[in-house]
Design an enzyme around this catalytic site. Structure first.
Site, PDB file in Angstrom:
ATOM      1  NE  ARG A   1      -4.199  -2.011   1.619  1.00 35.58           N
ATOM      2  CZ  ARG A   1      -4.968  -2.692   2.456  1.00 35.58           C
ATOM      3  NH1 ARG A   1      -4.827  -2.529   3.767  1.00 35.58           N
ATOM      4  NH2 ARG A   1      -5.897  -3.519   2.012  1.00 35.58           N
TER       5      ARG A   1
ATOM      6  CD  GLN B   1      -5.525  35.676  -3.401  1.00 36.07           C
ATOM      7  OE1 GLN B   1      -6.699  35.989  -3.243  1.00 36.07           O
ATOM      8  NE2 GLN B   1      -4.569  36.103  -2.616  1.00 36.07           N
TER       9      GLN B   1
ATOM     10  CG  PHE C   1      -5.215  22.030 -18.742  1.00 34.06           C
ATOM     11  CD1 PHE C   1      -4.490  21.894 -17.573  1.00 34.06           C
ATOM     12  CD2 PHE C   1      -4.561  21.839 -19.948  1.00 34.06           C
ATOM     13  CE1 PHE C   1      -3.138  21.561 -17.602  1.00 34.06           C
ATOM     14  CE2 PHE C   1      -3.214  21.505 -19.988  1.00 34.06           C
ATOM     15  CZ  PHE C   1      -2.501  21.376 -18.812  1.00 34.06           C
ATOM     16  N   GLY C   2      -9.351  24.439 -18.105  1.00 37.02           N
ATOM     17  CA  GLY C   2     -10.641  24.831 -18.682  1.00 37.02           C
ATOM     18  C   GLY C   2     -11.124  23.770 -19.667  1.00 37.02           C
ATOM     19  N   GLY C   3     -11.727  24.213 -20.754  1.00 41.25           N
ATOM     20  CA  GLY C   3     -12.269  23.268 -21.743  1.00 41.25           C
ATOM     21  C   GLY C   3     -11.206  22.339 -22.305  1.00 41.25           C
TER      22      GLY C   3
ATOM     23  CD  GLU D   1      -1.828  -3.312  -4.020  1.00 38.35           C
ATOM     24  OE1 GLU D   1      -1.298  -3.255  -2.897  1.00 38.35           O
ATOM     25  OE2 GLU D   1      -1.192  -3.343  -5.085  1.00 38.35           O
TER      26      GLU D   1
HETATM   27  C1  LIG Z   1      -8.115  -2.226 -12.545  1.00 35.62           C
HETATM   28  C2  LIG Z   1      -8.179  -3.114 -11.354  1.00 35.62           C
HETATM   29  C3  LIG Z   1      -7.115  -3.954 -11.080  1.00 35.62           C
HETATM   30  C4  LIG Z   1      -7.169  -4.831  -9.989  1.00 35.62           C
HETATM   31  N1  LIG Z   1      -6.134  -5.714  -9.778  1.00 35.62           N
HETATM   32  C5  LIG Z   1      -6.284  -6.691  -8.850  1.00 35.62           C
HETATM   33  C6  LIG Z   1      -5.307  -7.731  -8.719  1.00 35.62           C
HETATM   34  O1  LIG Z   1      -4.261  -7.742  -9.407  1.00 35.62           O
HETATM   35  N2  LIG Z   1      -5.522  -8.722  -7.819  1.00 35.62           N
HETATM   36  C7  LIG Z   1      -6.649  -8.752  -7.043  1.00 35.62           C
HETATM   37  O2  LIG Z   1      -6.787  -9.671  -6.244  1.00 35.62           O
HETATM   38  N3  LIG Z   1      -7.581  -7.774  -7.135  1.00 35.62           N
HETATM   39  C8  LIG Z   1      -7.445  -6.760  -8.028  1.00 35.62           C
HETATM   40  N4  LIG Z   1      -8.395  -5.786  -8.129  1.00 35.62           N
HETATM   41  C9  LIG Z   1      -9.605  -5.874  -7.314  1.00 35.62           C
HETATM   42  C10 LIG Z   1      -9.703  -4.772  -6.280  1.00 35.62           C
HETATM   43  O3  LIG Z   1      -8.807  -5.028  -5.235  1.00 35.62           O
HETATM   44  C11 LIG Z   1     -11.166  -4.700  -5.832  1.00 35.62           C
HETATM   45  O4  LIG Z   1     -11.923  -4.186  -6.907  1.00 35.62           O
HETATM   46  C12 LIG Z   1     -11.329  -3.868  -4.602  1.00 35.62           C
HETATM   47  O5  LIG Z   1     -10.749  -4.486  -3.490  1.00 35.62           O
HETATM   48  C13 LIG Z   1     -12.815  -3.598  -4.288  1.00 35.62           C
HETATM   49  O6  LIG Z   1     -13.550  -4.771  -4.333  1.00 35.62           O
HETATM   50  P1  LIG Z   1     -14.909  -4.827  -5.182  1.00 35.62           P
HETATM   51  O7  LIG Z   1     -14.648  -4.264  -6.514  1.00 35.62           O
HETATM   52  O8  LIG Z   1     -15.450  -6.201  -5.086  1.00 35.62           O
HETATM   53  O9  LIG Z   1     -15.882  -3.833  -4.428  1.00 35.62           O
HETATM   54  P2  LIG Z   1     -16.787  -4.221  -3.176  1.00 35.62           P
HETATM   55  O10 LIG Z   1     -15.995  -4.912  -2.161  1.00 35.62           O
HETATM   56  O11 LIG Z   1     -18.018  -4.885  -3.679  1.00 35.62           O
HETATM   57  O12 LIG Z   1     -17.168  -2.779  -2.631  1.00 35.62           O
HETATM   58  C14 LIG Z   1     -18.168  -1.953  -3.265  1.00 35.62           C
HETATM   59  C15 LIG Z   1     -18.201  -0.628  -2.499  1.00 35.62           C
HETATM   60  O13 LIG Z   1     -18.570  -0.860  -1.137  1.00 35.62           O
HETATM   61  C16 LIG Z   1     -17.553  -0.325  -0.273  1.00 35.62           C
HETATM   62  N5  LIG Z   1     -17.428  -1.169   0.899  1.00 35.62           N
HETATM   63  C17 LIG Z   1     -17.062  -2.466   0.967  1.00 35.62           C
HETATM   64  N6  LIG Z   1     -17.056  -2.893   2.222  1.00 35.62           N
HETATM   65  C18 LIG Z   1     -17.437  -1.846   2.993  1.00 35.62           C
HETATM   66  C19 LIG Z   1     -17.643  -1.658   4.392  1.00 35.62           C
HETATM   67  N7  LIG Z   1     -17.447  -2.648   5.264  1.00 35.62           N
HETATM   68  N8  LIG Z   1     -18.039  -0.433   4.819  1.00 35.62           N
HETATM   69  C20 LIG Z   1     -18.228   0.579   3.935  1.00 35.62           C
HETATM   70  N9  LIG Z   1     -18.060   0.452   2.606  1.00 35.62           N
HETATM   71  C21 LIG Z   1     -17.667  -0.745   2.153  1.00 35.62           C
HETATM   72  C22 LIG Z   1     -16.291  -0.319  -1.109  1.00 35.62           C
HETATM   73  O14 LIG Z   1     -15.349   0.600  -0.598  1.00 35.62           O
HETATM   74  C23 LIG Z   1     -16.845   0.089  -2.460  1.00 35.62           C
HETATM   75  O15 LIG Z   1     -17.036   1.472  -2.475  1.00 35.62           O
HETATM   76  C24 LIG Z   1      -8.326  -4.845  -9.167  1.00 35.62           C
HETATM   77  C25 LIG Z   1      -9.373  -3.969  -9.428  1.00 35.62           C
HETATM   78  C26 LIG Z   1      -9.316  -3.120 -10.505  1.00 35.62           C
HETATM   79  C27 LIG Z   1     -10.487  -2.199 -10.768  1.00 35.62           C
END
Ligand SMILES: Cc1cc2nc3c(=O)[nH]c(=O)nc-3n(C[C@H](O)[C@H](O)[C@H](O)COP(=O)(O)OP(=O)(O)OC[C@H]3O[C@@H](n4cnc5c(N)ncnc54)[C@H](O)[C@@H]3O)c2cc1C
Length: 392
Positions: free
Chosen positions: A242, A278, A337-339, A362
C-alpha cells in the site's frame, strides 16, 4: 529524525526519472489508446534492474527497501500510471512469496524472476468479492499432499501475461479468514484459464483479466500458506504494497500539478496569464501542499516497514490520503486547463482517469478508513485526560 534522501536514493531517483522520461513518457498515450500491454517497456525495466525492486540480494535482486521502491514508483507513475502498474505488479505478486515462502520456493521462483523477464500476478479478488477478502469462495480441496483449486478469480492485473499467479483460496468459505490458504500457481498449469483483457476507464495499458480455475492441481512445493495462514499473509502483503500505491498516486498528482503550472503560465485570459489570478495560484498551492503531505505519509509508511515495524496503520493512512490527493489534484488540473482539460489533446484527462483506480485497488478508500477508525476508536491512547476528568 532525517527527511533527506541519501546519496544512493538520489542516484536511484535520477535513474528512475531518466527511465520514466526516456522510455515511459513517449509511449504513454500510445498504450493508453491501444490498450496494449507494454511488454517492451517491462523488458527495458527488467534490463535496468527496475522490475523486481524488493527481491533480496541473496536471490539475485537489487534488495531495495520499501522507501527506495517508493522513490522509483513515484517517478515511473509520473510518466504513466498504467505502465507503472504493469511494471510494479511483480512487487505485489512476489511479496507473499518474499514474506511467507520457504527457502526452496524463494530460490526457485524469486531467482527466476530476476534472471528472466517473468511476470507474477496476485489474486485474492473474485467476481463476487473484493473488499471482503475473508469472504472468498474459490475452493482449495486437499488431495493427499496436493490441493485442487476450483473457482473464478477476477480483476487480475497482468494476469493475461503472467507466468505465475499467487492465488488465495479457501478450504471452506464458512471458515472465513481461518480457511484461507495461498498457492504459487504457474499459469500454464492444466485447468488455469486466463480471460481476455477487460477494458477500463483508466490505466488502460495495464492488463486486467479474469482467471478461471478448474481442477487445478497444486503440488506440495507450491503451497505458500497453509489453510488459516493465507488471510494473514494477504494482509501482511497489503501493508507492504500500500505505501507503493501512495507513491503511484503522488507521481500521478505531481505530473498533473506540473502540467497545470505550465498551462497557467501560458494561457492568457482577460489580458493576463491565468497564473496571475489568485484563484489559480491557490489551486496550485493546494496541489503542492497536498502532494508534499501525501509523499511524507507514503515515505513514513515505507520507512516503518523497512524498520521492521508494524505499518498496517501508516500504510492505510498513506494509501487513503495519497489516493484522495491524486483524485483531487487531477480534477483541479482539468479545471485549470478549462475546456482544453476535458479534451484528449492534453495529458490531464488521462491522469484524471488513471488516478481513480488508486481509490479502488489494494483496498478501497473505505476499507482504509475502516482500518484507521478501528485503530482510533479502539487503540488510540488519549494524550489528555478523558472527557469528564479534571485536566491537571
Ligand atoms: C483495474 C483493477 C485492477 C485490480 N487488480 C487486482 C489484482 O491484481 N488482484 C486482485 O486480487 N484484485 C485486483 N483488483 C480488485 C480490487 O482489489 C477490488 O476491486 C477492490 O478491493 C474492491 O472490491 P470490489 O470491486 O469487489 O468492491 P466491493 O468490495 O463490492 O465494494 C463496493 C463498495 O462498497 C464499499 N465497501 C465495501 N465494504 C465496505 C464496508 N465494510 N463499509 C463501507 N463500505 C464498504 C467499497 O469501498 C466500495 O465502495 C483490481 C481492481 C481493478 C479495478
Amino acid at each position: 529524525m532525517e527527511f533527506n534522501l541519501t546519496e544512493d536514493q538520489l542516484a536511484l531517483q535520477q535513474k528512475a526519472r531518466e527511465f520514466a522520461i526516456n522510455e515511459v513518457l513517449p509511449v504513454a498515450r500510445k498504450y493508453d489508446e491501444s490498450e496494449e500491454f507494454p511488454l517492451d517497456v517491462i523488458k527495458k525495466a527488467h534490463e535496468q534492474g527496475l522490475l523486481n525492486l524488493g527481491i533480496p540480494k541473496e536471490y539475485g535482486g537489487p534488495g531495495y527497501g520499501l522507501l527506495d521502491s517508493c522513490i522509483v514508483v513515484e517517478e515511473i507513475a509520473s510518466a504513466c500510471p498504467g505502465i507503472a502498474s504493469s511494471i510494479f505488479d511483480n512487487n505485489l505478486g512476489a511479496e507473499p512469496l518474499a514474506i511467507g515462502g520457504n527457502e526452496e520456493q524463494k530460490q526457485r521462483i524469486l531467482t527466476e524472476l530476476v534472471n528472466e523477464v517473468k511476470l507474477i500476478a496476485f489474486a485474492t479478488s473474485e467476481p463476487t468479492m473484493g473488499s471482503d477478502v475473508a469472504g472468498m469462495k474459490c475452493i482449495a480441496t486437499k488431495d493427499g499432499d496436493d490441493f485442487i483449486l476450483n473457482g473464478p478469480k477476477f480483476w487480475i492485473t497482468n494476469g493475461g501475461y503472467a507466468d505465475y499467479i499467487t492465488i488465495f483460496a479457501t478450504v471452506d468459505p464458512e471458515k472465513k479468514h481461518r480457511g484461507i490458504a495461498a498457492f504459487i500457481v504457474p499459469s500454464k498449469t492444466e485447468g488455469v484459464k486466463l480471460g481476455k483483457h477487460i477494458p477500463k476507464l483508466g490505466q488502460r495499458s495495464s492488463n486486467t483479466v479474469s482467471v478461471g480455475l478448474k481442477d487445478v492441481r497444486i503440488k506440495k512445493e507450491n503451497v505458500l500458506a497453509k489453510p488459516g495462514r493465507g488471510f494473514v499473509l494477504a494482509m501482511q502483503t497489503f501493508a507492504h504494497t500500500r505505501p507503493a500505491i501512495g507513491a503511484f498516486a503522488v507521481g500521478c498528482a505531481r505530473s498533473a500539478m506540473e502540467y497545470s503550472i505550465d498551462y497557467a503560465k501560458k494561457r492568457e485570459v482577460f489580458g493576463r496569464p491565468i497564473e496571475k489570478y489568485q484563484a489559480i495560484q491557490f489551486k496550485i498551492a493546494e496541489m503542492y501542499k497536498d502532494i508534499e503531505a501525501a509523499r511524507l505519509l507514503t515515505h513514513k509508511a515505507a520507512w516503518e516497514a523497512d524498520q521492521g515495524k508494524d505499518n498496517n496503520l501508516s500504510s492505510a493512512i498513506a494509501k487513503a490520503f495519497a489516493s484522495d490527493v491524486a483524485m483531487k489534484v487531477t480534477t483541479e488540473a482539468i479545471q485549470i486547463f478549462g475546456g482544453y482539460g476535458y479534451l484528449r489533446t492534453y495529458p490531464v484527462e488521462k491522469l484524471f482517469r488513471d488516478a481513480k483506480l488508486y481509490q479502488i485497488y489494494e483496498g478501497t478508500s473505505e476499507v482504509q478508513r475502516i482500518v484507521i477508525s478501528r485503530f482510533v476508536l479502539n487503540q488510540y491512547k488519549h494524550a489528555m485526560p478523558t472527557m469528564g476528568r479534571k485536566r491537571s
